[in-house]
Design an enzyme around this catalytic site. Structure first.
Site, PDB file in Angstrom:
ATOM      1  N   HIS A 118      42.516  86.940  84.383  1.00 10.89           N
ATOM      2  CA  HIS A 118      42.586  86.985  82.919  1.00 10.89           C
ATOM      3  C   HIS A 118      41.610  88.004  82.320  1.00 10.89           C
ATOM      4  O   HIS A 118      40.506  88.197  82.808  1.00 10.89           O
ATOM      5  CB  HIS A 118      42.286  85.600  82.343  1.00 10.89           C
ATOM      6  CG  HIS A 118      40.927  85.070  82.731  1.00 10.89           C
ATOM      7  ND1 HIS A 118      39.787  85.325  82.015  1.00 10.89           N
ATOM      8  CD2 HIS A 118      40.528  84.301  83.774  1.00 10.89           C
ATOM      9  CE1 HIS A 118      38.742  84.751  82.577  1.00 10.89           C
ATOM     10  NE2 HIS A 118      39.169  84.119  83.665  1.00 10.89           N
ATOM     11  N   ASP A 119      42.047  88.678  81.287  1.00  9.94           N
ATOM     12  CA  ASP A 119      41.217  89.563  80.458  1.00  9.94           C
ATOM     13  C   ASP A 119      40.770  90.835  81.182  1.00  9.94           C
ATOM     14  O   ASP A 119      39.907  91.554  80.662  1.00  9.94           O
ATOM     15  CB  ASP A 119      39.987  88.816  79.920  1.00  9.94           C
ATOM     16  CG  ASP A 119      40.367  87.591  79.109  1.00  9.94           C
ATOM     17  OD1 ASP A 119      40.861  87.764  77.987  1.00  9.94           O
ATOM     18  OD2 ASP A 119      40.181  86.459  79.612  1.00  9.94           O
ATOM     19  N   GLY A 136      37.850  87.370  86.409  1.00 11.75           N
ATOM     20  CA  GLY A 136      38.132  87.565  84.992  1.00 11.75           C
ATOM     21  C   GLY A 136      37.227  88.597  84.335  1.00 11.75           C
ATOM     22  O   GLY A 136      36.087  88.802  84.740  1.00 11.75           O
TER      23      GLY A 136
END
Length: 257
Positions: A118-119, A136
């Site tokens: 994520h991200d 992440g």
């Protein structure tokens, strides 16, 4: 162009020439631009926007739900550029918050079982080899190569034109233009072959090699002090050496030496 066993949400936006193979699943809020190919058993979820001419091999899982424990159920996103290849069992997760999507640039290659959490922000022309994993919030700059079974700690930056050797553990930022390997990882030299192949001049390669000697070979020296001292060197005026110095000085996690 769409196999009869594929399951596609009616609200998904699919360009007319996209090829979708057997048993693919495309959920709502997905858009796929022209020229892309989904071989078979590809799953695309979330608010995922995919550009042109991307290829997805069997069992790639794209835009799946973040594994971040603080996720609160908001509609988060993944943005994929053009010309990327996602080999078998690649996993790309969308962002944790609405403000910052996970982003993949152009012309990247993700080999089997590569993972982008994520991200993360991945630039252009990067390679993640088999089982390379990004935690992440990582940032990977252009032309970075991450070899197989290497693990990147969350919030780490991977500098442009670097090469990370296989099975490396990366807890800190990786400086651009360097070769890194080991567990724990260490800088082993300048990525001279890669730079030569990409058209970097002999003068620039020599300047980066000199910077490597001054900044990384003597690990007893404080890196911040060594960097400040190297600014007085004439070769520090080279734009790529300047980029190396700027990258070091802007690090928040610390630099792999």
């Amino acid at each position: 162009m769409i196999h009869p066993t594929a399951i596609i949400d009616p609200s998904a936006e699919i360009a007319p020439d996209v090829e979708i193979g057997p048993y693919c699943v495309i959920n709502a809020n997905v858009s796929i631009d022209s020229g892309s190919v989904l071989k078979s058993h590809v799953a695309i979820d979330g608010h995922t926007r995919i550009g042109k001419n991307n290829t997805f091999f069997p069992f790639a899982a794209i835009g799946q739900l973040t594994q971040d424990m603080k996720y609160a159920g908001e509609p988060t996103a993944l943005e994929v550029g053009d010309g990327n290849t996602f080999r078998e069992n690649t996993t790309i997760h969308r962002g944790t918050s609405e403000e910052i999507p996970t982003r993949i640039g152009n012309d990247n290659l993700f080999l089997s079982y590569a993972h982008v959490a994520h991200d993360c922000q991945v630039g252009n022309n990067c390679i993640l080899s088999n089982n390379a994993t990004l935690g992440g919030h990582c940032t990977v700059y252009d032309y970075a190569i991450i070899s197989g079974l290497s693990a990147i700690h969350q919030f780490t930056r991977i500098g442009e034109h670097c090469m990370i050797g296989g099975m490396s553990r990366i807890p800190q930022d990786i400086p651009p233009f360097m070769i890194i390997a080991g567990n724990p990882a260490a800088v082993r030299g300048v990525n001279l072959i890669g730079l030569q192949r990409r058209g970097f001049s002999e003068e620039t390669r020599r300047a980066l090699k000199n910077a490597y000697k001054k900044l990384f070979l003597n690990k007893s020296n404080n890196l911040a002090t060594a960097t400040e001292n190297f600014l007085e060197n004439e070769q520090a005026k080279d734009e790529n050496v300047s980029r190396l110095i700027e990258f070091i000085q802007s690090s928040e996690r610390g630099i792999t030496r």
